[in-house]
Each structure stands twice: as C-alpha cells, then as structure tokens.
Design an enzyme around this catalytic site. Structure first.
Site, mmCIF file in Angstrom:
data_model
loop_
_atom_site.group_PDB
_atom_site.id
_atom_site.type_symbol
_atom_site.label_atom_id
_atom_site.label_comp_id
_atom_site.label_asym_id
_atom_site.label_seq_id
_atom_site.Cartn_x
_atom_site.Cartn_y
_atom_site.Cartn_z
ATOM 1 N N TRP A 131 -6.326 11.704 5.516
ATOM 2 C CA TRP A 131 -6.145 12.218 4.145
ATOM 3 C C TRP A 131 -4.729 11.913 3.617
ATOM 4 O O TRP A 131 -3.962 12.807 3.258
ATOM 5 C CB TRP A 131 -6.433 13.708 4.103
ATOM 6 C CG TRP A 131 -7.874 14.077 4.312
ATOM 7 C CD1 TRP A 131 -8.865 13.322 4.832
ATOM 8 C CD2 TRP A 131 -8.489 15.349 3.983
ATOM 9 N NE1 TRP A 131 -10.058 14.020 4.857
ATOM 10 C CE2 TRP A 131 -9.841 15.265 4.351
ATOM 11 C CE3 TRP A 131 -8.006 16.533 3.433
ATOM 12 C CZ2 TRP A 131 -10.736 16.332 4.166
ATOM 13 C CZ3 TRP A 131 -8.885 17.601 3.254
ATOM 14 C CH2 TRP A 131 -10.243 17.493 3.616
ATOM 15 N N THR A 170 -7.586 5.799 11.723
ATOM 16 C CA THR A 170 -8.096 6.850 10.845
ATOM 17 C C THR A 170 -8.868 7.963 11.567
ATOM 18 O O THR A 170 -9.455 7.726 12.633
ATOM 19 C CB THR A 170 -9.040 6.201 9.804
ATOM 20 O OG1 THR A 170 -9.638 7.218 9.012
ATOM 21 C CG2 THR A 170 -10.155 5.397 10.455
ATOM 22 N N ASP A 171 -8.919 9.123 10.919
ATOM 23 C CA ASP A 171 -9.753 10.238 11.383
ATOM 24 C C ASP A 171 -11.245 9.913 11.215
ATOM 25 O O ASP A 171 -12.092 10.580 11.809
ATOM 26 C CB ASP A 171 -9.414 11.511 10.597
ATOM 27 C CG ASP A 171 -9.509 11.329 9.098
ATOM 28 O OD1 ASP A 171 -9.297 10.198 8.604
ATOM 29 O OD2 ASP A 171 -9.809 12.314 8.382
ATOM 30 N N GLY A 214 0.821 -1.218 0.000
ATOM 31 C CA GLY A 214 0.000 0.000 0.000
ATOM 32 C C GLY A 214 0.849 1.259 0.000
ATOM 33 O O GLY A 214 2.087 1.189 0.061
ATOM 34 N N GLN A 215 0.177 2.412 -0.037
ATOM 35 C CA GLN A 215 0.965 3.655 -0.148
ATOM 36 C C GLN A 215 1.763 3.939 1.129
ATOM 37 O O GLN A 215 2.929 4.329 1.054
ATOM 38 C CB GLN A 215 0.106 4.846 -0.572
ATOM 39 C CG GLN A 215 -1.076 5.163 0.297
ATOM 40 C CD GLN A 215 -1.840 6.386 -0.197
ATOM 41 O OE1 GLN A 215 -1.378 7.119 -1.078
ATOM 42 N NE2 GLN A 215 -3.011 6.633 0.369
ATOM 43 N N TYR A 227 -16.575 1.646 7.250
ATOM 44 C CA TYR A 227 -15.101 1.684 7.304
ATOM 45 C C TYR A 227 -14.642 2.228 8.664
ATOM 46 O O TYR A 227 -13.818 1.605 9.354
ATOM 47 C CB TYR A 227 -14.569 2.550 6.158
ATOM 48 C CG TYR A 227 -13.121 2.946 6.290
ATOM 49 C CD1 TYR A 227 -12.096 2.028 6.069
ATOM 50 C CD2 TYR A 227 -12.767 4.251 6.645
ATOM 51 C CE1 TYR A 227 -10.759 2.404 6.198
ATOM 52 C CE2 TYR A 227 -11.448 4.629 6.770
ATOM 53 C CZ TYR A 227 -10.444 3.710 6.544
ATOM 54 O OH TYR A 227 -9.125 4.082 6.684
ATOM 55 N N ALA A 274 -4.896 -2.737 5.610
ATOM 56 C CA ALA A 274 -6.274 -2.394 5.969
ATOM 57 C C ALA A 274 -7.171 -2.547 4.757
ATOM 58 O O ALA A 274 -6.712 -2.527 3.612
ATOM 59 C CB ALA A 274 -6.348 -0.948 6.468
ATOM 60 N N THR A 308 -9.453 -0.452 2.840
ATOM 61 C CA THR A 308 -9.532 1.016 2.789
ATOM 62 C C THR A 308 -10.569 1.550 1.787
ATOM 63 O O THR A 308 -10.581 2.752 1.515
ATOM 64 C CB THR A 308 -8.151 1.615 2.442
ATOM 65 O OG1 THR A 308 -7.689 1.034 1.218
ATOM 66 C CG2 THR A 308 -7.133 1.373 3.524
ATOM 67 N N LYS A 314 -12.632 0.243 11.649
ATOM 68 C CA LYS A 314 -11.313 0.695 12.110
ATOM 69 C C LYS A 314 -11.345 0.950 13.624
ATOM 70 O O LYS A 314 -10.387 0.648 14.332
ATOM 71 C CB LYS A 314 -10.890 1.971 11.374
ATOM 72 C CG LYS A 314 -10.582 1.786 9.889
ATOM 73 C CD LYS A 314 -9.343 0.964 9.601
ATOM 74 C CE LYS A 314 -8.078 1.658 10.010
ATOM 75 N NZ LYS A 314 -6.876 0.824 9.677
#
Ligand code: NAP
Length: 287
Positions: A149, A100-101, A10-11, A124, A59, A61, A128
């Site tokens: 983000w 995550t936010d 992933g990124q 999601y 995850a 996502t 999480k």
C-alpha cells in the site's frame, strides 16, 4: 557506494533518490534510460562503471490491467528482475529487489511474516512472486523487500486520490473489508538505505507498522489533512467489480527486520502525518 536506481520515474524511485542521493553516488534510471527487460540496456549502462548496489524499483504495477496483459507483466516483473539478478551476480553487485504483499492470498488473518506460504491471487502478484524466485535463485547478494500500500509525493496513489476526491465536496465510498499496511515511500527508501550498507541478505517485509482497512485509511487521511468533515461511506469490495482479485488482509509483520537488527519502521499513522505535513500540505494548510 555507486548505487543504481531503476524505475527512478516511479513514486518509490523518486524517494530512493531523495534519500540515497546525498549519501551515495546515485545513478537514477527512468524506464526510457534503462528498460530492465532489455539486457542490452543493462550492459550499456554498466559500460563506464559498474554499480556496487542496484535498487530495483522498476515494475509493471497496473494490477487490473495485468489480467489482460500477463505477458507484459511477466516480461517486466519476472524476466526484468532476472536480467538485473544475472548482471548483479556477474559483477559481484548487491541487488535490492522490491516486491509486494500481493504474493499472499489474504486468508491468514494476522500479519504475514517472511516464513508464510505465498499464494498470489492475481497475475500481478504471480509475476512479482516469479521475480522474487528468480532473484533468489540467481543472485547471491540479494535483499528482497516486500512492501505494501505505497504512497508518496510523486505518485497517483490512494492518498493523493482521496485528497483529490475530497476537493470535489462529494461523499466518498471506500471499502472497509480490505486490510493492509499503508507505507510511505520515504520511510521505505530510508530502510532500504540502511540495508544496502550491510551484508544481511535475505527476504524482508518492510511496511509502516500496524494495519487498517482502506476505509479507516481514508478517514485518517482526511482528518490529518484537516478535512474531517468530508463524509466517507464504508462499502464492501463487492460494490466495485475489478478485473483483479485482491487479498482481503495483507498486513506485513517485520520478523526479519527485527531478527537482523534493523530498526523497526514507524507506525502507519505517523508516516502518513509526516507525508502530509512535509510533502503535501501547503504552509497555510498545516495546522
Ligand atoms: N504501489 C503500491 O501500492 C505497491 C505495493 C506493494 C509493492 N509495490 C512494489 O513497489 C515497487 C515500486 O512501486 P511504485 O509504487 O513506485 O510503482 P510505480 O510508481 O508504478 O513505478 C514503477 C516504475 O517502473 C517503471 N517501469 C515499468 N516498466 C519498466 C521497465 N521495463 N524498465 C524500467 N522501468 C520500468 C515505470 O515506468 P513507466 O511509468 O514509464 O511505465 C515506473 O516509473 C514495485 O516493485 C511494486 O511492485 C508497490
């Protein structure tokens, strides 16, 4: 230290390896190499040598698709996290678990701190949050790192999408009623690198500092990429009917980082500028 990176395809996974690789003995696992929802995979990976630290960047996502397949979202984001937490607890390993936010409902209006009440608005976010709670319950040596983000070199994210659309020469329409903290995966990986050498466990908000609307973010991307002439029309979220509701405001405040003596993250525009100059633009495109 021997560091496992799950979700290495992933990124964030890519940038974790880029940052941690030169400093630690890293074992990066893509989903094919280690499926976190399969405890057998985790045991097999540990058969030769157990890690000192696991960084879980794996995850589910797909925020909109999660509304249609909640079982899959929970299987990975909650159960997968619990399997890693159980292994880490058994082995005395540290676990850095990324969250995550979207655990917040976006109604607060000022940046969320780690003390704020969670109230996710979509599947999601709920899956999480369940993952966070399982990690907190099961694993004593945990860092839970909520971020927001994300963008990086190896992902299909908002920054890469804006740049791709700008190439088409058409006007972009971007929402101006969603606010958050754009965060460069490389900066996040560096912060995780600082944490894992310590025993300052707990819940952390880690995002580039400050916040903006998605529209302001798109404008900044284009300006910093030398494409300021591309028009960006501000629109309301009502213009895009999406399956999953999103928080209108999910900027993250860094109370825990500061309290625990970690350096603050740079501001979101500096992170974006660094990304564009170093990871994205060709030499000829850099101003
Ligand atoms: N992207 C954002 O804007 C954002 C914002 C806040 C928080 N986060 C959190 O940040 C973390 C990293 O996100 P990201 O943007 O790097 O996501 P990403 O690019 O989608 O990477 C997630 C990786 O996890 C892998 N994966 C999925 N299921 C798996 C499983 N069962 N076992 C092992 N690997 C699995 C995926 O593989 P496949 O592609 O093969 O499925 C993918 O390579 C996640 O925890 C995410 O919830 C992301």
């Amino acid at each position: 230290m021997r560091v496992w990176i799950t979700g290495a395809g992933g990124q964030l996974g890519h940038d974790l390896l880029r940052v941690l690789g030169p400093k630690h003995e890293c074992a990066p696992f893509t989903r094919r190499e280690l499926d976190i929802s399969d405890p057998d995979d985790i045991r097999k990976a540990a058969a030769i040598r157990k890690p000192d630290v696991i960084v879980n960047a794996a995850a589910y996502t797909k925020v909109d698709q999660a509304e249609q397949e909640p079982t899959e979202a929970y299987r990975i984001n909650a159960l997968g996290a619990s399997h890693l937490a159980m292994a880490a607890e058994e082995w005395g390993t540290k676990l850095v678990h990324v969250s995550t936010d979207y655990v917040f409902d976006g109604l607060k209006g000022i940046p969320y701190t780690e003390r704020d009440r969670t109230c996710p608005m979509n599947v999601y976010g709920k899956s999480k949050l369940a993952g966070e709670q399982l990690v907190q319950t099961i694993c004593s040596r945990h860092f839970i790192v909520r971020t927001s983000w994300l963008y990086g070199k190896h992902g299909n994210n908002f920054v890469t999408k804006v740049l791709a659309m700008a190439g088409s020469g058409k006007e972009l329409a971007v929402v101006n009623d969603q606010f958050g903290s754009p965060t460069y995966t490389y900066d996040l990986a560096e912060c995780i690198g600082r944490m894992l050498g310590t025993d300052r466990y707990g819940l952390y908000h880690v995002a580039n500092r400050g916040f903006c609307s998605r529209w302001a973010w798109a404008r900044a991307i284009l300006e910093l990429a030398g494409k300021a002439e591309v028009p960006v029309r501000p629109v309301s979220s009502d213009s895009f009917i999406l399956p999953a509701a999103r928080p209108a405001y999910s900027a993250l405040g860094d109370l825990a980082l500061r309290r625990n003596g970690f350096p603050q993250m740079r501001d979101w525009k500096s992170g974006l500028e660094h990304f564009l100059r170093n990871d994205w633009l060709t030499e000829g495109e850099r101003r």
